[in-house]
Write an enzyme that holds these catalytic residues in place. Structure first.
Site, PDB file in Angstrom:
ATOM      1  N   SER A 120       0.822  -1.213   0.000  1.00 38.63           N
ATOM      2  CA  SER A 120       0.000   0.000   0.000  1.00 38.63           C
ATOM      3  C   SER A 120       0.855   1.262   0.000  1.00 38.63           C
ATOM      4  CB  SER A 120      -0.879  -0.005   1.249  1.00 38.63           C
ATOM      5  OG  SER A 120      -1.434   1.274   1.472  1.00 38.63           O
ATOM      6  N   TYR A 144      -2.190   5.089  -4.104  1.00 37.65           N
ATOM      7  CA  TYR A 144      -3.185   6.112  -3.794  1.00 37.65           C
ATOM      8  C   TYR A 144      -2.659   7.342  -4.503  1.00 37.65           C
ATOM      9  CZ  TYR A 144      -5.815   3.594  -0.184  1.00 37.65           C
ATOM     10  OH  TYR A 144      -6.617   2.724   0.485  1.00 37.65           O
ATOM     11  N   THR A 170      -5.958   2.154  -6.645  1.00 34.74           N
ATOM     12  CA  THR A 170      -7.199   2.076  -5.867  1.00 34.74           C
ATOM     13  C   THR A 170      -8.036   3.327  -6.107  1.00 34.74           C
ATOM     14  OG1 THR A 170      -6.144   0.686  -4.225  1.00 34.74           O
ATOM     15  CG2 THR A 170      -8.150   1.830  -3.529  1.00 34.74           C
ATOM     16  N   ARG A 179     -16.533   6.137   9.032  1.00 30.53           N
ATOM     17  CA  ARG A 179     -16.199   4.892   9.724  1.00 30.53           C
ATOM     18  C   ARG A 179     -16.382   5.078  11.231  1.00 30.53           C
ATOM     19  NH1 ARG A 179     -10.595   3.151   6.613  1.00 30.53           N
ATOM     20  NH2 ARG A 179     -11.464   3.039   4.506  1.00 30.53           N
ATOM     21  N   LYS A 253      -8.483  -0.980  -8.918  1.00 25.65           N
ATOM     22  CA  LYS A 253      -9.110  -1.634  -7.765  1.00 25.65           C
ATOM     23  C   LYS A 253     -10.287  -0.802  -7.254  1.00 25.65           C
ATOM     24  CE  LYS A 253      -7.845  -3.382  -3.123  1.00 25.65           C
ATOM     25  NZ  LYS A 253      -8.281  -2.419  -2.119  1.00 25.65           N
ATOM     26  N   HIS A 277     -13.513  -2.559  -1.060  1.00 20.43           N
ATOM     27  CA  HIS A 277     -12.603  -2.176   0.023  1.00 20.43           C
ATOM     28  C   HIS A 277     -13.022  -2.846   1.340  1.00 20.43           C
ATOM     29  CE1 HIS A 277      -9.329   0.973   0.236  1.00 20.43           C
ATOM     30  NE2 HIS A 277      -9.414   0.676   1.528  1.00 20.43           N
ATOM     31  N   ARG A 280     -15.512  -0.913   3.513  1.00 16.94           N
ATOM     32  CA  ARG A 280     -14.993   0.199   4.311  1.00 16.94           C
ATOM     33  C   ARG A 280     -15.298   1.570   3.725  1.00 16.94           C
ATOM     34  NH1 ARG A 280     -11.044  -1.813   7.757  1.00 16.94           N
ATOM     35  NH2 ARG A 280      -9.539  -0.106   7.641  1.00 16.94           N
ATOM     36  N   ARG A 332      -8.362  -8.652   5.511  1.00 15.55           N
ATOM     37  CA  ARG A 332      -8.392  -8.841   6.968  1.00 15.55           C
ATOM     38  C   ARG A 332      -7.825 -10.190   7.400  1.00 15.55           C
ATOM     39  NH1 ARG A 332     -13.097  -6.230   5.734  1.00 15.55           N
ATOM     40  NH2 ARG A 332     -13.545  -4.239   6.742  1.00 15.55           N
TER      41      ARG A 332
END
Ligand code: FNR
Length: 380
Positions: A120, A144, A170, A179, A253, A277, A280, A332
């Protein structure tokens, strides 16, 4: 699998459960409330995160018998990368909040299993340090796309120079979503200086904040990060810029609509990752698995379609592959492994996923991922 059973003969049981759905609860016991909330949480009231998991329950595998499955080969090639099995480590940022070695532990686990990791932009270690830990292991870079184009190009050049072979862009997280678990704890790792390593170490970033980031300019650096992370004004036309500055394969993505997948192919992209995602970003959004078949139908013959969001077990992976994904990414599942056991924990997750996937395919009468198709599934 054989190894796990054989170690049972010597009364050696695995350190972590082999049912990977049990890892989340163990991670909750180990992590701080803020770190656990960050990984387990999702957008809004988490309906999409739950829907991602429930979507797998609605498909059931229909095993076929007497098909000679003595020899099996799970290897695939995706975006130019040879893989022992169609399983990839999804880009997960800020890994140092789960384990002190962060992405370095993940990179070592990936290298030792031959599994491709996607690093990432929001990693807690620099891409150069992660590349070193990953050694000759296969690795892709997740972008990103920052507002400053010169910085974006610098990221791409650094990634290329450190051996990342494919680019994952992404699209669904140009800003962080609503969130509640993080909001309720007033917790955002970036504001605490975690997940900014690739920005702070960047020559273009440093030029803008007057040199390397120290105590003296750390507030200015954070503001410059805030100003540059994510660009909500990007459009499909901007992809030409990326194509120009990256000569390897590119996958987008966060694709959930067949028309967006078609646009990606028209823009010269090599692949799409069907992903929300992990629930999320847009709460109430379609379960990612439900978006997969339409996208495979739209572009499956012209681009590589990968999938993530909701994969917890090898059987889940088999279902996504049967619905047309060329490979799956897990987020995860391995992050919990990292939290519980560092490098060995990530390796445990990867070995369980691959072993369970192989057994599922074998027992369903399949010897290669390419043999899988919707005829191995029924909807309940
Ligand atoms: C993510 N994800 C993610 N994606 C990305 O492109 N860049 C990133 O930095 C991150 N960071 C991140 C952190 C954490 C803690 C999680 C859980 C996820 C999303 C990730 O790549 C992937 O799309 C989802 O995790 C897939 O869903 P599952 O496998 O977690 O259900």
């Amino acid at each position: 699998q054989n190894e796990i059973y054989l170690s049972g003969l010597a009364d050696v049981v695995p350190d972590l459960p082999t049912d990977l759905t049990k890892l989340e609860e163990l991670a909750e016991q180990k992590l701080s409330a803020a770190s656990y909330g960050y990984v387990a949480g999702a957008a809004g009231s988490e309906t999409t995160a739950r829907a991602n998991l429930e979507a797998f329950e609605r498909w059931r595998i229909v095993p076929r018998m007497l098909r000679d499955v003595a020899e099996r080969d799970l290897s695939v090639e995706v975006l130019g990368t040879a893989m022992p099995a169609p399983v990839v480590l999804a880009p997960v940022g800020v890994q140092s909040i789960f384990h002190p070695e962060g992405e370095l532990a993940t990179a070592r686990a990936a290298a030792s299993t031959g599994v491709t990791m996607v690093l990432s932009t929001a990693a807690s270690n620099t891409m150069e340090d992660v590349a070193e830990a990953n050694g000759s292991g296969p690795r892709w870079y997740q972008l990103y796309w920052p507002k400053d184009r010169e910085m974006a190009v610098s990221f791409l050049e650094r990634a290329k120079a450190s051996g990342y072979t494919a680019l994952v862009v992404t699209l669904d997280t140009f800003t962080l979503a609503w969130r509640p678990r993080d909001l309720d704890q007033a917790y955002l790792p970036f504001l605490r200086g975690i997940g900014v390593a690739n920005f702070y170490s960047d020559p273009v970033f440093q030029k803008a904040v007057g040199g390397p980031v120290t105590e003296a300019n750390k507030d200015a650096a954070l503001m410059h990060w805030v100003a540059n992370f994510g660009n909500p004004s990007l459009t499909w036309d901007d992809l030409a810029f990326l194509r120009e500055h990256w000569d390897g394969p590119i996958a987008l993505k966060g694709i959930q609509h067949p028309d967006d997948a078609r646009k990606a192919v028209d823009a010269g992209m090599d692949g799409v990752i069907v992903s929300n995602h992990g629930g999320r970003q847009v709460d109430g959004a379609v379960a990612s698995l439900d978006a997969l078949p339409g996208i495979v139908e739209a572009v499956g013959d012209r681009a590589e379609v990968l999938f993530d969001s909701g994969i917890r077990t090898g059987a889940d992976a088999a279902k996504a592959l049967a619905l047309g994904a060329k490979a799956v990414l897990v987020g995860r599942a391995y992050t919990y492994g990292l939290a519980l056991g560092g490098e060995a924990g990530v390796r445990h997750v990867l070995r369980c996923l691959q072993a369970e996937l192989e057994l599922t395919l074998m027992l369903a009468g399949v010897t290669r991922p390419s043999e899988l198709g919707a005829e191995f599934l029924t909807r309940v």
